[in-house]
Structure formats: structure tokens, C-alpha cells
Design an enzyme around this catalytic site. Structure first.
Site, PDB file in Angstrom:
ATOM      1  N   GLU A 166      -7.229  -3.223   7.975  1.00  0.00           N
ATOM      2  CA  GLU A 166      -6.558  -3.036   9.489  1.00  0.00           C
ATOM      3  C   GLU A 166      -7.061  -2.091  10.310  1.00  0.00           C
ATOM      4  O   GLU A 166      -6.746  -0.921  10.470  1.00  0.00           O
ATOM      5  CB  GLU A 166      -5.120  -2.866   9.342  1.00  0.00           C
ATOM      6  CG  GLU A 166      -4.422  -4.331   8.427  1.00  0.00           C
ATOM      7  CD  GLU A 166      -3.004  -4.066   8.229  1.00  0.00           C
ATOM      8  OE1 GLU A 166      -2.209  -2.774   8.835  1.00  0.00           O
ATOM      9  OE2 GLU A 166      -2.060  -5.048   8.112  1.00  0.00           O
ATOM     10  N   GLU A 262      -3.221 -10.455   4.120  1.00  0.00           N
ATOM     11  CA  GLU A 262      -1.974  -9.576   3.849  1.00  0.00           C
ATOM     12  C   GLU A 262      -0.783 -10.311   4.655  1.00  0.00           C
ATOM     13  O   GLU A 262      -1.220 -10.350   6.024  1.00  0.00           O
ATOM     14  CB  GLU A 262      -2.246  -8.369   4.135  1.00  0.00           C
ATOM     15  CG  GLU A 262      -1.154  -7.251   3.910  1.00  0.00           C
ATOM     16  CD  GLU A 262      -1.139  -5.963   3.947  1.00  0.00           C
ATOM     17  OE1 GLU A 262      -2.147  -5.095   3.640  1.00  0.00           O
ATOM     18  OE2 GLU A 262      -0.528  -5.317   5.030  1.00  0.00           O
TER      19      GLU A 262
END
Ligand code: IDC
Length: 341
Positions: A166, A262
Site C-alpha cells: 500500500e 486485501e
């Protein structure tokens, strides 16, 4: 003579049936993955060109919750939960790989081997988290890490490489715009080139600015590689007002493959909820578009996003089944979705 001949034929038929059943039982459901255009949208396909959707569980950070790396747990996810993929998050910071490279590498390899033995796809996740720029010196080991894994498992069909979990603005990170994406792209390209130069055709996943909520930025300026997909991350309690889903729609409508490596049924801090209605809306959308999804997290941490109750043994034992009482509300929800209930 006739009787002998008859028995012989029956024998051959029986043997053939046994061989067929045996072959079927041993046939792997893992097949080399690639990206193809089906009905105007980029999707994952197997070697026969059939559309594949991966659905499964992400482990929690391996520096904290590596006790999930056991045979019974992986078999439970595969057989009792109907997952076909697991994700192995290798945090770099937070006492992860940067601090203990050898121990963390051992855990990663253990997880990969368990996934392969259980016929699961496995996402090798370079868990860029804090700071948010994958080019930050903290992450300088990325190239060597991916070189090492890919030389241990050359072109292995089970393995999917997620090169940056991320990217975000945190800690002088990447901005949430084209420029921020360009930094992620510049980081990912040499790693992908290295993998391809060494004959690794594996699916590669690349994150995007704002905690991998901007695959739309990637769609406007994609990486020149036919087997790279862009991740989309969401937490149902925080990202259900439509704007993150719109980014996914934009990416899908603009020619790139999207992969949810995710998501949580909680809020983005891992707590509260689970937000079932919002999760249903998301998963219905993903299923409809054949977008793969992986849930955070396969752990017993005291947070509502975890699928196991606090203190539950992460080894379910020889029956390879966690009982109803050992599974959280989020866990029951995810298991039901995996089972198509
Ligand atoms: C969270 C864990 C939490 C842990 C924290 C460490 O749930 O137990 O203390 O990381 O920094 C992400 C990240 C993922 C986060 C998760 C939930 O990829 O590492 O895990 N999340 O906050 N992105 C959005 C949410």
C-alpha cells in the site's frame, strides 16, 4: 475362453476407472495464470483460457502471527473454507524483514511450501506500509528479495508477486495523484523486468497511491507488461460510499485487470463491525466482475477483522476444521461467502 475374455475386459475397464478417479483426485486446481480480455474486461484466465477468480485469506503480519503457518490451517482454508489462495504479508518495518531478514525469509518459504503442498495459489506480499513510498530506503531490499524467491521457485505457477502492498502519503510517501502513481510505477518496473528477464511469467500485482485505492491512476498510465494487475484495497466500514468502487470501475472500464489482494469487513483500522451489508455489496460487485479477493486477516488477533476468536489455536488440529465457536463473526461471514452460501 469367452468367460476369460469377458473377465479380462471387465478388468481393463475397472483398472481404467480406477486410473481415471486417481488422476482426477490428484489433478491440481492450480494452473498458470494470465490476463485476457473477456467480454470487454481484463480478467484472470487459466491455461485453458477459462476465467479464474481467486478467493481466499491473507495471513496477518508474519513477524507476529506466523503460527498460522501450519499444515492443518492451510488444509482447513483449502478444504473446509473453499479458498484457493492465501497471502503472506512480509512487513518490512515494524520489526519485520528489515530487522530480521533471515528469520522472516524462513517464514515466507515455509508459507509458500505449505501453500504449494495444499494446492493453493500464494501471494508473496512485500508489505509496504509505513513509510508509504516504496522507493524509500527502508525498502531497498525489494529487488534482492524478489530475486531470491524467484530463483528458489523459478516460474512457479502457484506464486503471485505483490511488489508493494500500500503506497500512501505517510512518512513523506507518495501523493494521491498521477505523480504519486508515477513513483510507484518507477519502483515496480525494474522488479517486473528482472522477473521477466529470468523467465518468470508469474502474475504480478502492483499497488497504487492512497493505500491501493487508485487503480484508476494505474489504468491511465499502465506498466508495459501483459501479466500485471493492479490491486484495490478496501475496508467495508470505511470505504463504502462509492468513491473507491468507482475507482475500481474506472480501472476495469479502461483496460486493466484489478485484484483485491486485501480487504477487511471492519473499518480501515482493523476494528469495529463487521459491516456485513457493505461487505455483501462489495463482494457481489467483485464476484460479478470476476475480480479476485483476499480477506484480512487469517489470525486470532483481538480485532474484528480477524477470522479467528482471540486465543484460538491457529492450528485447528488433525481434523483440519476450526469449530463454530473458534470462528469470529467476520470469519463466519467470509467462510460462507467462500462456500457460496
Ligand atoms: C494492521 C493490523 C493491525 C496492526 C497494524 C500494524 O490489522 O493489527 O497493528 O496493521 O501496522 C491495511 C494494511 C494492514 C493493516 C490493515 C488494518 O495493509 O497492514 O493491518 N490495513 O489496519 N491497509 C488498510 C487497513
Amino acid at each position: 475362453m469367452k468367460k476369460v475374455l469377458g473377465l479380462g475386459i471387465i478388468g481393463i475397464v475397472l483398472v481404467s476407472i480406477i486410473v481415471m478417479v486417481f488422476t482426477f483426485m490428484n489433478s491440481s486446481s492450480v494452473s498458470k495464470l494470465s490476463i485476457a480480455e473477456v467480454e470487454g474486461q481484463k480478467v484472470l484466465v487459466d491455461e485453458k483460457g477459462e476465467v479464474v477468480q481467486l478467493r481466499g485469506m491473507s495471513a496477518h503480519g508474519l513477524q507476529w502471527y506466523s503460527s498460522i503457518l501450519n499444515e492443518n490451517a492451510f488444509a482447513a482454508f483449502k478444504n473446509d473454507w473453499n479458498a484457493n489462495v492465501v497471502r503472506l504479508p512480509l512487513y518490512i518495518g515494524e520489526n519485520g524483514y528489515a530487522k530480521n531478514p533471515e528469520a522472516m525469509m524462513e517464514k515466507m518459504i515455509k508459507g509458500i511450501d505449505l501453500a504449494i503442498a495444499n494446492d493453493l495459489y500464494v501471494i508473496v506480499d512485500w508489505h509496504v506500509h509505513y513509510p508509504g513510498d516504496p522507493n524509500h530506503e527502508d525498502y531497498a531490499g525489494a529487488m534482492d528479495f524478489f530475486k531470491e524467491i524467484s530463483s528458489l521457485y523459478p516460474n512457479h505457477p502457484n506464486i503471485i508477486y505483490e511488489v508493494a502492498n500500500e503506497p500512501s502519503e505517510r512518512g513523506d510517501g507518495v501523493t494521491n495523484d498521477r505523480e504519486g502513481w508515477l513513483k510507484v510505477k518507477t519502483y515496480a518496473e525494474p522488479i517486473i523486468k528482472m522477473l521477466r528477464d529470468h523467465g518468470n511469467e508469474n502474475l504480478v500485482l502492483v499497488g497504487s497511491p492512497s493505500w491501493s485505492q487508485r487503480p484508476d491512476l494505474a489504468a491511465d498510465d499502465p506498466i508495459d507488461d501483459s501479466n500485471t494487475a493492479y490491486t484495490l484495497h478496501f475496508y467495508s466500514g470505511s470505504h463504502s460510499d462509492g468513491h473507491v468502487m468507482n475507482n475500481a470501475k474506472y480501472a476495469l472500464e479502461n483496460g486493466v485487470a484489478v485484484f483485491v489482494s486485501e480487504f477487511g469487513t471492519s473499518e480501515s483500522n482493523g476494528h469495529n463491525g463487521p459491516y456485513i451489508e457493505e461487505s455483501d455489496e462489495w463482494l457481489d460487485f467483485l464476484d460479478e466482475h470476476h475480480v479476485s479477493w483476499v480477506n484480512w486477516s487469517a489470525s486470532n488477533k483481538y480485532e474484528s477483522s480477524a477470522v479467528l476468536m482471540p486465543d484460538t489455536n491457529m492450528d485447528p488440529g488433525e481434523d483440519q476444521v476450526w469449530s463454530d465457536e473458534e470462528i469470529t463473526e467476520a470469519g463466519h461471514y467470509i467462510r460462507d461467502r467462500l462456500l457460496g452460501k
